[in-house]
Scaffold this motif. Structure first.
Motif, PDB file in Angstrom:
ATOM      1  N   GLY A  27      32.343  63.317  19.926  1.00  0.00           N
ATOM      2  CA  GLY A  27      31.749  62.326  18.958  1.00  0.00           C
ATOM      3  C   GLY A  27      30.195  62.570  19.182  1.00  0.00           C
ATOM      4  N   ILE A  28      29.914  61.690  17.985  1.00  0.00           N
ATOM      5  CA  ILE A  28      28.277  62.244  16.960  1.00  0.00           C
ATOM      6  C   ILE A  28      27.472  61.237  18.312  1.00  0.00           C
ATOM      7  CG2 ILE A  28      28.098  60.201  15.194  1.00  0.00           C
ATOM      8  CD1 ILE A  28      26.341  62.716  13.740  1.00  0.00           C
ATOM      9  N   MET A  29      27.736  60.537  18.872  1.00  0.00           N
ATOM     10  CA  MET A  29      27.170  59.209  19.802  1.00  0.00           C
ATOM     11  C   MET A  29      28.225  59.083  20.736  1.00  0.00           C
ATOM     12  SD  MET A  29      24.988  58.033  17.866  1.00  0.00           S
ATOM     13  CE  MET A  29      24.021  57.613  18.757  1.00  0.00           C
ATOM     14  N   GLN A  30      28.741  59.927  21.537  1.00  0.00           N
ATOM     15  CA  GLN A  30      29.843  59.977  22.609  1.00  0.00           C
ATOM     16  C   GLN A  30      28.236  60.489  23.699  1.00  0.00           C
ATOM     17  OE1 GLN A  30      33.221  61.781  22.385  1.00  0.00           O
ATOM     18  NE2 GLN A  30      33.600  61.676  24.793  1.00  0.00           N
ATOM     19  N   VAL A  31      27.935  59.363  24.888  1.00  0.00           N
ATOM     20  CA  VAL A  31      26.860  59.478  25.567  1.00  0.00           C
ATOM     21  C   VAL A  31      28.552  60.572  26.873  1.00  0.00           C
ATOM     22  CG1 VAL A  31      25.927  58.829  27.779  1.00  0.00           C
ATOM     23  CG2 VAL A  31      26.021  57.850  25.625  1.00  0.00           C
ATOM     24  N   LEU A  32      27.868  61.945  27.211  1.00  0.00           N
ATOM     25  CA  LEU A  32      28.571  62.334  28.620  1.00  0.00           C
ATOM     26  C   LEU A  32      27.773  62.481  29.410  1.00  0.00           C
ATOM     27  CD1 LEU A  32      29.598  65.446  26.139  1.00  0.00           C
ATOM     28  CD2 LEU A  32      30.979  63.132  26.892  1.00  0.00           C
ATOM     29  N   PRO A  33      28.728  62.524  30.853  1.00  0.00           N
ATOM     30  CA  PRO A  33      27.091  62.515  32.301  1.00  0.00           C
ATOM     31  C   PRO A  33      26.891  64.330  32.167  1.00  0.00           C
ATOM     32  CG  PRO A  33      29.695  63.205  32.209  1.00  0.00           C
ATOM     33  CD  PRO A  33      30.040  62.659  31.118  1.00  0.00           C
ATOM     34  N   ILE A  34      25.785  63.941  33.266  1.00  0.00           N
ATOM     35  CA  ILE A  34      25.193  65.339  32.967  1.00  0.00           C
ATOM     36  C   ILE A  34      25.565  65.744  34.547  1.00  0.00           C
ATOM     37  CG2 ILE A  34      22.948  66.721  33.079  1.00  0.00           C
ATOM     38  CD1 ILE A  34      21.587  64.251  30.908  1.00  0.00           C
ATOM     39  N   GLU A  35      25.936  66.881  34.710  1.00  0.00           N
ATOM     40  CA  GLU A  35      26.211  67.735  35.744  1.00  0.00           C
ATOM     41  C   GLU A  35      25.801  68.853  36.342  1.00  0.00           C
ATOM     42  OE1 GLU A  35      30.429  67.342  35.560  1.00  0.00           O
ATOM     43  OE2 GLU A  35      30.411  64.777  34.992  1.00  0.00           O
ATOM     44  N   GLY A  36      26.045  69.090  37.362  1.00  0.00           N
ATOM     45  CA  GLY A  36      26.071  70.381  37.934  1.00  0.00           C
ATOM     46  C   GLY A  36      24.252  70.935  37.681  1.00  0.00           C
ATOM     47  N   ASP A  37      23.534  72.066  37.615  1.00  0.00           N
ATOM     48  CA  ASP A  37      22.363  73.157  37.000  1.00  0.00           C
ATOM     49  C   ASP A  37      21.674  71.735  36.425  1.00  0.00           C
ATOM     50  OD1 ASP A  37      24.120  73.910  35.053  1.00  0.00           O
ATOM     51  OD2 ASP A  37      22.526  75.567  35.480  1.00  0.00           O
ATOM     52  N   LEU A  38      22.528  71.202  34.871  1.00  0.00           N
ATOM     53  CA  LEU A  38      21.209  70.581  34.199  1.00  0.00           C
ATOM     54  C   LEU A  38      21.028  69.381  35.232  1.00  0.00           C
ATOM     55  CD1 LEU A  38      23.813  71.086  30.599  1.00  0.00           C
ATOM     56  CD2 LEU A  38      20.435  72.633  31.707  1.00  0.00           C
ATOM     57  N   LYS A  39      22.239  68.584  35.840  1.00  0.00           N
ATOM     58  CA  LYS A  39      21.206  67.462  36.041  1.00  0.00           C
ATOM     59  C   LYS A  39      20.046  67.818  37.404  1.00  0.00           C
ATOM     60  CE  LYS A  39      23.253  63.650  39.093  1.00  0.00           C
ATOM     61  NZ  LYS A  39      24.701  63.037  39.783  1.00  0.00           N
ATOM     62  N   VAL A  40      20.262  68.328  37.813  1.00  0.00           N
ATOM     63  CA  VAL A  40      19.184  68.772  38.608  1.00  0.00           C
ATOM     64  C   VAL A  40      17.662  69.621  38.149  1.00  0.00           C
ATOM     65  CG1 VAL A  40      18.359  70.839  40.091  1.00  0.00           C
ATOM     66  CG2 VAL A  40      20.946  69.323  40.556  1.00  0.00           C
ATOM     67  N   LEU A  41      18.256  69.781  36.646  1.00  0.00           N
ATOM     68  CA  LEU A  41      17.046  70.104  35.823  1.00  0.00           C
ATOM     69  C   LEU A  41      16.360  68.620  35.407  1.00  0.00           C
ATOM     70  CD1 LEU A  41      17.983  73.248  34.176  1.00  0.00           C
ATOM     71  CD2 LEU A  41      16.070  72.778  35.974  1.00  0.00           C
ATOM     72  N   PHE A  42      17.072  67.798  35.093  1.00  0.00           N
ATOM     73  CA  PHE A  42      16.635  66.238  34.983  1.00  0.00           C
ATOM     74  C   PHE A  42      15.628  66.077  35.954  1.00  0.00           C
ATOM     75  CE2 PHE A  42      19.038  67.285  30.943  1.00  0.00           C
ATOM     76  CZ  PHE A  42      18.426  66.842  30.119  1.00  0.00           C
ATOM     77  N   GLU A  43      16.227  66.143  37.320  1.00  0.00           N
ATOM     78  CA  GLU A  43      16.331  65.439  37.931  1.00  0.00           C
ATOM     79  C   GLU A  43      14.885  65.627  38.731  1.00  0.00           C
ATOM     80  OE1 GLU A  43      18.637  65.673  41.051  1.00  0.00           O
ATOM     81  OE2 GLU A  43      20.811  64.284  40.399  1.00  0.00           O
ATOM     82  N   ARG A  44      14.611  66.752  38.647  1.00  0.00           N
ATOM     83  CA  ARG A  44      13.035  67.465  38.981  1.00  0.00           C
ATOM     84  C   ARG A  44      12.239  67.159  38.079  1.00  0.00           C
ATOM     85  NH1 ARG A  44      13.638  73.573  39.106  1.00  0.00           N
ATOM     86  NH2 ARG A  44      11.847  73.604  38.543  1.00  0.00           N
TER      87      ARG A  44
END
Length: 117
Positions: free
Chosen positions: A96-113
């Motif tokens: 869905g065009i406005m569906q929010v999804l969890p960011i997981e794995g290595d991408l989550k780590v990148l966002f945290e960094r």
């Protein structure tokens, strides 16, 4: 765009483009989805990413994806500019065009960094 996210976005886009050139469209789209998660908060990367998703949809002759990407190209930049991009959304027409999804794995780590969790 934080340099950590920008570098990761560019890596994913380059992988996608290389796979596209090899006619490996499914694999290319996987990397475009990852790049979408990384770049969707920013007008140009977000819109550019949807352009590439459209190109893959055309090569795969996937009418649903083509239509979905045309709509997304029209609204992606505006959504990013207004801060309305649905975080974690992978950008394909199957979501869905406005569906929010969890960011997981290595991408989550990148966002945290990058300090953008």
């Amino acid at each position: 765009m934080h340099p950590i996210l920008k570098q990761a976005f560019e890596v994913e886009m380059n992988k996608a483009k290389n796979l596209y050139k090899q006619s490996k469209y499914t694999e290319s789209f996987f990397h475009l989805e990852r790049a979408h998660i990384l770049g969707q908060r920013f007008v140009f990367p977000h819109t550019y990413n949807h352009w590439w998703m459209l190109k893959v949809g055309i090569r795969k002759k996937d009418k649903h994806e083509i239509l979905g990407q045309l709509v997304r190209i029209a609204v992606a930049g505006i959504g990013s500019l207004l801060g309305r991009a649905p975080i974690g959304n992978t950008g394909g027409a199957n979501i869905g065009i406005m569906q929010v999804l969890p960011i997981e794995g290595d991408l989550k780590v990148l966002f945290e960094r990058a300090g953008e969790n």
